[in-house]
Design a protein around this motif. Structure first.
Motif, short mmCIF file in Angstrom:
data_model
loop_
_atom_site.label_atom_id
_atom_site.label_comp_id
_atom_site.label_asym_id
_atom_site.label_seq_id
_atom_site.Cartn_x
_atom_site.Cartn_y
_atom_site.Cartn_z
N ALA A 201 26.09 66.76 -26.61
CA ALA A 201 26.65 66.34 -25.81
C ALA A 201 24.93 66.28 -24.63
O ALA A 201 24.96 67.14 -24.77
N THR A 202 24.93 65.46 -23.60
CA THR A 202 24.61 65.90 -22.42
C THR A 202 24.73 65.20 -21.40
O THR A 202 24.99 63.98 -21.30
N THR A 203 24.09 65.38 -20.22
CA THR A 203 24.30 64.73 -19.19
C THR A 203 23.46 64.19 -18.24
O THR A 203 21.94 65.37 -18.21
N SER A 226 36.26 69.37 -21.94
CA SER A 226 35.91 69.57 -20.56
C SER A 226 35.02 69.12 -20.00
O SER A 226 33.80 69.49 -19.75
N LEU A 227 35.29 68.75 -19.20
CA LEU A 227 34.58 67.34 -17.93
C LEU A 227 34.55 68.29 -16.27
O LEU A 227 35.53 68.28 -16.01
N ASP A 228 33.85 68.99 -15.88
CA ASP A 228 33.20 69.73 -13.94
C ASP A 228 32.51 68.72 -13.54
O ASP A 228 31.47 68.62 -14.04
N VAL A 229 32.83 68.30 -12.46
CA VAL A 229 31.56 68.05 -11.30
C VAL A 229 32.23 68.61 -10.16
O VAL A 229 32.92 68.96 -9.39
N ALA A 240 27.35 58.29 -9.96
CA ALA A 240 27.26 58.13 -10.91
C ALA A 240 26.91 58.76 -12.03
O ALA A 240 25.57 59.33 -11.57
N ALA A 241 27.43 59.31 -12.72
CA ALA A 241 26.31 59.96 -13.36
C ALA A 241 26.76 59.02 -15.67
O ALA A 241 27.86 59.04 -15.23
#
Length: 247
Positions: A201-203, A226-229, A240-241
């Motif tokens: 996975a990459t962002t 898990s996903l944090d911003v 947006a991402a």
């Protein structure tokens, strides 16, 4: 036009649905233009529109949409059904039948009657039981009392083996402020194939952090990433991402 004005931020887009009323048009081709104006440096822009009105045959006539179907299967889970529209492009009533040429292929409705200009939706399904990996070809045969009967719709089934990583929730929305960080959320992954599957996975944004960026899922297993911003450095507004999972 579904809308005739609007406002777009830099880089943004909007869809405008275009519909036509051909009831008063003569047989043949008619043309028109859609003009898009505004405060853009390249305004106005024009879009050409062409409407072709065909003469309705006096007798029944079979038409199908789409003209071909493709099913793609990876792993052991059968694909869902697809809709095939059978249409009578003639003026008189059409009595039709639909049949499949292969045992792994089936139709939900085998026959019917359509008045002139009428249409019916037929579900098309495939069964992958006892099939090995490979490409299979078949067709739906539409017969009836039309002069262009029968009509055939090619159907192709493509089967491959291996693990399949699926995302159970594909969109997430966070709300936060400069004083309060958004709560952590999770992306649920599932292996819907018939073998173990490795994933990465990459962002595309530095303010998005993933708890993990790679892993392996066994057959039928699920896993929460898990996903944090971090909004501390972001100005107020909408941001947006995109997170891309590969496997």
């Amino acid at each position: 036009l579904s809308r005739t004005s609007g406002s777009l931020a830099a880089g943004a887009s909007q869809n405008v649905t275009v519909s036509v009323d051909a009831s008063g048009l003569a047989v043949g081709e008619s043309t028109g233009t859609i003009t898009v104006g505004g405060n853009g440096v390249n305004a106005p822009q024009t879009v050409a529109v062409t409407v072709t009105v065909a003469e309705v045959p006096s007798g029944p006539r079979i038409a199908a949409n789409p003209t071909e179907l493709t099913f793609q299967v990876q792993g052991k889970k059968a694909p869902g059904s697809q809709a095939l529209q059978i249409r009578n492009d003639g003026a008189e009533a059409l009595s039709w039948t639909a049949s499949a040429s292969q045992p792994w292929l089936s139709v939900g409705t085998a026959s019917g009657t359509l008045s002139g200009g009428g249409a019916a939706s037929v579900s098309v399904e495939v069964s992958i039981a006892d099939l090995s990996a490979g490409t299979y070809d078949g067709e739906i045969v539409i017969a009836g009392n039309a002069d262009n009967a029968p009509q055939t719709v090619p159907v192709q089934l493509k089967m491959t083996k291996g693990g399949v990583v699926k995302i159970k929730k594909g969109r997430m929305t966070f709300a936060g402020s400069t004083e309060e960080q958004p709560l952590q959320k999770y992306v649920q992954l599932e292996n819907d194939g018939d073998d173990s599957a490795a994933w990465t996975a990459t962002t595309d944004q530095p303010w998005v952090t993933l708890g993990e960026t790679s892993g392996t899922l066994e057959v039928g297993a699920t896993h929460a990433v898990s996903l944090d911003v971090d909004v501390s450095s972001l100005p107020p507004g909408y941001h947006a991402a995109q997170i891309e999972f590969e496997g």
